[in-house]
Motif scaffolding. Sequence first.
Motif, PDB file in Angstrom:
ATOM      1  N   UNK A   1      14.995 -39.560  57.029  1.00 18.92           N
ATOM      2  CA  UNK A   1      14.919 -40.013  55.634  1.00 18.92           C
ATOM      3  C   UNK A   1      14.095 -41.293  55.532  1.00 18.92           C
ATOM      4  N   UNK A   2      14.340 -42.218  56.476  1.00 21.22           N
ATOM      5  CA  UNK A   2      13.572 -43.464  56.476  1.00 21.22           C
ATOM      6  C   UNK A   2      12.088 -43.188  56.676  1.00 21.22           C
ATOM      7  N   UNK A   3      11.783 -42.242  57.580  1.00 20.83           N
ATOM      8  CA  UNK A   3      10.376 -41.895  57.831  1.00 20.83           C
ATOM      9  C   UNK A   3       9.739 -41.274  56.587  1.00 20.83           C
ATOM     10  N   UNK A   4      10.453 -40.357  55.948  1.00 19.36           N
ATOM     11  CA  UNK A   4       9.914 -39.697  54.753  1.00 19.36           C
ATOM     12  C   UNK A   4       9.708 -40.686  53.615  1.00 19.36           C
ATOM     13  N   UNK A   5      10.617 -41.651  53.492  1.00 20.12           N
ATOM     14  CA  UNK A   5      10.483 -42.653  52.424  1.00 20.12           C
ATOM     15  C   UNK A   5       9.361 -43.643  52.725  1.00 20.12           C
ATOM     16  N   UNK A   6       9.181 -43.940  54.012  1.00 17.84           N
ATOM     17  CA  UNK A   6       8.187 -44.954  54.387  1.00 17.84           C
ATOM     18  C   UNK A   6       6.763 -44.498  54.064  1.00 17.84           C
TER      19      UNK A   6
ATOM     20  N   UNK B   1      10.451 -39.431  44.054  1.00 16.80           N
ATOM     21  CA  UNK B   1      11.485 -39.003  43.110  1.00 16.80           C
ATOM     22  C   UNK B   1      12.129 -37.687  43.555  1.00 16.80           C
ATOM     23  N   UNK B   2      11.288 -36.731  43.979  1.00 18.98           N
ATOM     24  CA  UNK B   2      11.818 -35.452  44.465  1.00 18.98           C
ATOM     25  C   UNK B   2      12.667 -35.639  45.717  1.00 18.98           C
ATOM     26  N   UNK B   3      12.178 -36.491  46.611  1.00 22.46           N
ATOM     27  CA  UNK B   3      12.918 -36.727  47.852  1.00 22.46           C
ATOM     28  C   UNK B   3      14.274 -37.354  47.583  1.00 22.46           C
ATOM     29  N   UNK B   4      14.314 -38.370  46.732  1.00 16.02           N
ATOM     30  CA  UNK B   4      15.602 -39.029  46.434  1.00 16.02           C
ATOM     31  C   UNK B   4      16.554 -38.073  45.719  1.00 16.02           C
ATOM     32  N   UNK B   5      16.031 -37.238  44.848  1.00 13.25           N
ATOM     33  CA  UNK B   5      16.886 -36.251  44.177  1.00 13.25           C
ATOM     34  C   UNK B   5      17.480 -35.260  45.186  1.00 13.25           C
ATOM     35  N   UNK B   6      16.625 -34.830  46.130  1.00 14.47           N
ATOM     36  CA  UNK B   6      17.121 -33.924  47.158  1.00 14.47           C
ATOM     37  C   UNK B   6      18.174 -34.584  48.043  1.00 14.47           C
ATOM     38  N   UNK B   7      17.921 -35.842  48.392  1.00 10.35           N
ATOM     39  CA  UNK B   7      18.897 -36.577  49.201  1.00 10.35           C
ATOM     40  C   UNK B   7      20.222 -36.735  48.463  1.00 10.35           C
ATOM     41  N   UNK B   8      20.147 -36.986  47.170  1.00  9.13           N
ATOM     42  CA  UNK B   8      21.370 -37.100  46.364  1.00  9.13           C
ATOM     43  C   UNK B   8      22.117 -35.764  46.306  1.00  9.13           C
TER      44      UNK B   8
ATOM     45  N   UNK C   1       1.505 -29.519  52.445  1.00  9.51           N
ATOM     46  CA  UNK C   1       2.412 -28.719  51.616  1.00  9.51           C
ATOM     47  C   UNK C   1       3.236 -29.574  50.686  1.00  9.51           C
ATOM     48  N   UNK C   2       3.390 -30.845  51.027  1.00 12.80           N
ATOM     49  CA  UNK C   2       4.197 -31.727  50.181  1.00 12.80           C
ATOM     50  C   UNK C   2       5.677 -31.582  50.408  1.00 12.80           C
ATOM     51  N   UNK C   3       6.099 -30.803  51.392  1.00 13.19           N
ATOM     52  CA  UNK C   3       7.526 -30.606  51.638  1.00 13.19           C
ATOM     53  C   UNK C   3       8.120 -31.707  52.488  1.00 13.19           C
ATOM     54  N   UNK C   4       9.471 -31.783  52.444  1.00 12.69           N
ATOM     55  CA  UNK C   4      10.182 -32.791  53.238  1.00 12.69           C
ATOM     56  C   UNK C   4      11.155 -32.158  54.219  1.00 12.69           C
ATOM     57  N   UNK C   5      11.265 -30.834  54.214  1.00 15.55           N
ATOM     58  CA  UNK C   5      12.225 -30.187  55.094  1.00 15.55           C
ATOM     59  C   UNK C   5      13.639 -30.240  54.574  1.00 15.55           C
ATOM     60  N   UNK C   6      13.816 -30.458  53.268  1.00 16.37           N
ATOM     61  CA  UNK C   6      15.151 -30.528  52.670  1.00 16.37           C
ATOM     62  C   UNK C   6      15.473 -29.311  51.810  1.00 16.37           C
ATOM     63  N   UNK C   7      14.431 -28.627  51.323  1.00 10.89           N
ATOM     64  CA  UNK C   7      14.641 -27.531  50.374  1.00 10.89           C
ATOM     65  C   UNK C   7      15.549 -26.438  50.913  1.00 10.89           C
ATOM     66  N   UNK C   8      15.276 -25.966  52.136  1.00  9.07           N
ATOM     67  CA  UNK C   8      16.072 -24.876  52.690  1.00  9.07           C
ATOM     68  C   UNK C   8      17.487 -25.326  53.043  1.00  9.07           C
ATOM     69  N   UNK C   9      17.628 -26.613  53.394  1.00  7.56           N
ATOM     70  CA  UNK C   9      18.980 -27.143  53.646  1.00  7.56           C
ATOM     71  C   UNK C   9      19.804 -27.101  52.361  1.00  7.56           C
ATOM     72  N   UNK C  10      19.175 -27.469  51.236  1.00  9.55           N
ATOM     73  CA  UNK C  10      19.861 -27.412  49.935  1.00  9.55           C
ATOM     74  C   UNK C  10      20.159 -25.959  49.563  1.00  9.55           C
TER      75      UNK C  10
END
Length: 440
Positions: free
Chosen positions: A222-227, A266-273, A397-406
């Motif tokens: 998460x820190x890496x993706x935000x950085x 914004x998308x990343x933080x929403x996914x993290x939430x 692709x713009x992905x963070x690797x969170x979509x499939x986890x959600x």
Amino acid sequence: MKSKQSTITRRQQFKLFLSIMASFAIIFLTLGLIIFNLFQSSTYKSIDKDIREEVTSVKKQPAIKQDGPQDPHDPNGRFGDKKKEPSPKAPFQASILVFNDKGKLLNKSSLGNRYSILKNIKLNKKSINEKQTLLVKNMNFRSILIKVSKNNNNPMYAGHYVLIMQNIDTQIQAMNNFIKILSLTFFIFWIIALVVSYFLARINMLPIVKSWKQQTEFVNDAAHELRTPLTIIQGKLEYMLTKPNKKIIDEAESISVSLDEVSRLNNLTNNLLDLARFDQATTELHFEYTEPEFFLKDPIEPFKDIINSQSKVFQINLYHHPTLYLDRDKIKQLLIILLDNATKYTPKNGTIKIYDQIEGSKYQFIISDTGVGISDADKTKVFHRFYRVDKSRNQSSGGHGLGLAIAKQIVENHHGRIFIQDNLPHGSEFVVELPIKKMH
């Protein structure tokens, strides 16, 4: 970081091991004390029963028929035939000592060779009617002192103090042997318990260790993706500050890039939430009875134009209408994640297809693509947080690797399952399986 993590893990394992070891020790010690106390109590109860019978025998002596001279030193009222008087040998079980009020031993002759062992016993009137354990010349006796009525039928007992003694060396030895055997047994079982507790600690720590590693990896990722987007935004803003006289139109590219990165943040933080709410079970789900057309149609429509604009083929084959019990908004979010994923990894002129089918009491809708596919080793890993089959594709692709986890969390909250199968000759199929409430 890994060294610190392993140190904490070992410390937790050691603490768990100590707690299990201490628990086993307390259990064995308590059990041992209970067993020994029961054995000791049972042994002394049997001894005291014999002594009570002796007391009763002394107090209720039968009337004596004197056919000849009586030996005044024989408490059993035997006649003065020395040849018939028994000569007991140590060790022995029971002895009776008769004292007068002045503490003089009256039945010395009837004790035989026991006298040499018992001669130093003195009358202690304070201990009358009290059961005692005496140690006489390394021999253990259970004893009780009674005062016999003057009306007793045996003149040797009448009006005198009678000390009834029961030798308990055999019982003491049995208790000592029992303690040794019990101690050895519990020591062996405690060693076994130590070994078992060690393996139990290791086994019980596995999910904790796994959770700890996942949490650490999650925070690091998460820190890496935000950085990354923050660094880009900072760089663009600092660059614009070096040209304060430039017009907005001149810095449109930098502003556009910064806005794109803000959108990614914004998308990343929403996914993290979303994931945090799933973990804490605070996500509110609004279940209702519905049919596929009411939650599949809305997400599919926007993707038609997107997929066609990218020179890709979009096929829709949805024919089944079972009644399902679900949260329509969450399933729409799930479908958007899967369609977006298929769109990103399907090449130009490729085909994206969505279709449904009934498997027993389950309703399945499948999103297939004709991309590079996913290896068997990665088919389960892709549902892990921040996991990407090819991390180099992230920026494109713009992905963070969170979509499939959600997506996986959403399906599990609906008591269904999601899995991946190959779309031959190449590509992947994401299968979502949901329970059917009623068929039409």
